[in-house]
Design an enzyme around this catalytic site. Sequence first.
Site, PDB file in Angstrom:
ATOM      1  CE  LYS A 185       2.189  -1.493   9.975  1.00 53.46           C
ATOM      2  NZ  LYS A 185       3.390  -2.196  10.418  1.00 53.46           N
TER       3      LYS A 185
ATOM      4  CG  ASN B  87       5.031   1.949  11.491  1.00 49.34           C
ATOM      5  OD1 ASN B  87       6.023   1.478  12.034  1.00 49.34           O
ATOM      6  ND2 ASN B  87       4.178   1.198  10.827  1.00 49.34           N
TER       7      ASN B  87
ATOM      8  CB  CYS C 209       6.476   0.514   8.360  1.00 51.87           C
ATOM      9  SG  CYS C 209       5.831  -1.149   8.071  1.00 51.87           S
TER      10      CYS C 209
ATOM     11  CB  THR D  89      -0.942   0.032   1.218  1.00 57.41           C
ATOM     12  OG1 THR D  89      -0.175  -0.250   2.401  1.00 57.41           O
ATOM     13  CG2 THR D  89      -2.049  -0.984   1.084  1.00 57.41           C
TER      14      THR D  89
END
Length: 415
Positions: free
Chosen positions: A217, A221, A271, A88
């Site tokens: 998530k 990060n 990420c 993504t």
Amino acid sequence: MSSNKNKIIQIIGLGYIGLPTAATFALNKTQVIGVDVNKKVVEIINKGKIHISEPNLENIVKTQVKSGRLIARNSITFSDVFIITVPTPFKKVNHEPDLSYVYEAVDAIADFLKKGSLIILESTSPVGTTEQIAKRLSRIRKDLKFPLNDGDIKIDVNLAYCPERVLPGNILNELINNDRIIGGITRACSVKAKKIYETFLKGNCYITNSRTAEMVKLTENSFRDVNIAFANELSILSDKLKINVWELIKLANKHPRVDILNPGPGVGGHCIAVDPWFIVNKNPEEAKIIRTARMINDKKADWVINKVNKLLINFKKNNKPTRIPHLSCYGIAFKPDIDDLRESPAVKIVSKLLKKKIKVSIVEPNIVKLPNNLNKATLMDASDSLKKADIHLFLVSHKEFKKLKPNTSYLIDTV
């Protein structure tokens, strides 16, 4: 641990996350079908080999392919569980998340869904993506009932979000031992997904809703990105104030409640350099600190290039004007001791330096061939570089570089 002995798990996307996940499920006696659109990747895996670098992974893939529990394909087929691990990325112009790979995978899955199917999205995604997938599938498969909100009880297909949280170079260990966050659209979806991961997981599974899991998530990060930005800003300030930033951080960290990270040439990887933009893009007015951190870390590469420019000017003053300087760059991976170049700030720095009228060599012990955008440089080993280069730029702290000490004042160490 629960058992998925009679279930077939299909993993869509066989990259740095998908392949280790597929291998781990297979190792724990589950029948796994791995799907990737890249025919070469499928061929490599079906020969018991791997196309990425990850310690101990190839041995597991080899044994599981041989056992028949791991099969790679180019197209999706019927299975009980579908786990989506496709990339993504974001669009470079406006940092908008690019979910095209996710939706292509979802559309391909649609024809193979049945009552009792479970879909788990692992790909990092903006908040609300799992719900959008349910809506998308409900339009395609009107014969099946999907969970469109937490109140849905009678559903045919379960959907959940479970973000990966592993470190390249230690993926297999962290897949098994790290805690996982499971966010179903309904609690029943979460419970079903939890049972799948409990096949191999030694860490804990924490159940929540899909929106919270998606944000977890992005938060993890973004937290890292903000803290790295603080360290990078300190390095810029220290340079201007003629302070050794490494000594500064070491001494500041003597405080019992201070733990400053190390600065570097920027932030890379799939990420930390990407995920914060998913928050900023959806909430541009509110995500002020997260946006600023991203900008600081992205601009650190330009600061490094400016440092190189100053050394080049100094070098030309002290040498014949006709002599072409030889710059050697140490490390182009996005972090130490791996071969992963995704979003690497070192790659961005070297690609810009290649536009100058200088000779550029690269020392990168973890790769055997330079990427196309750096093919004007020369891949060189460290010993030759120390002898031949005029200017030395350290961009990644690979273990091979720990004891390298170029005997020159033309040295920039960003790590």
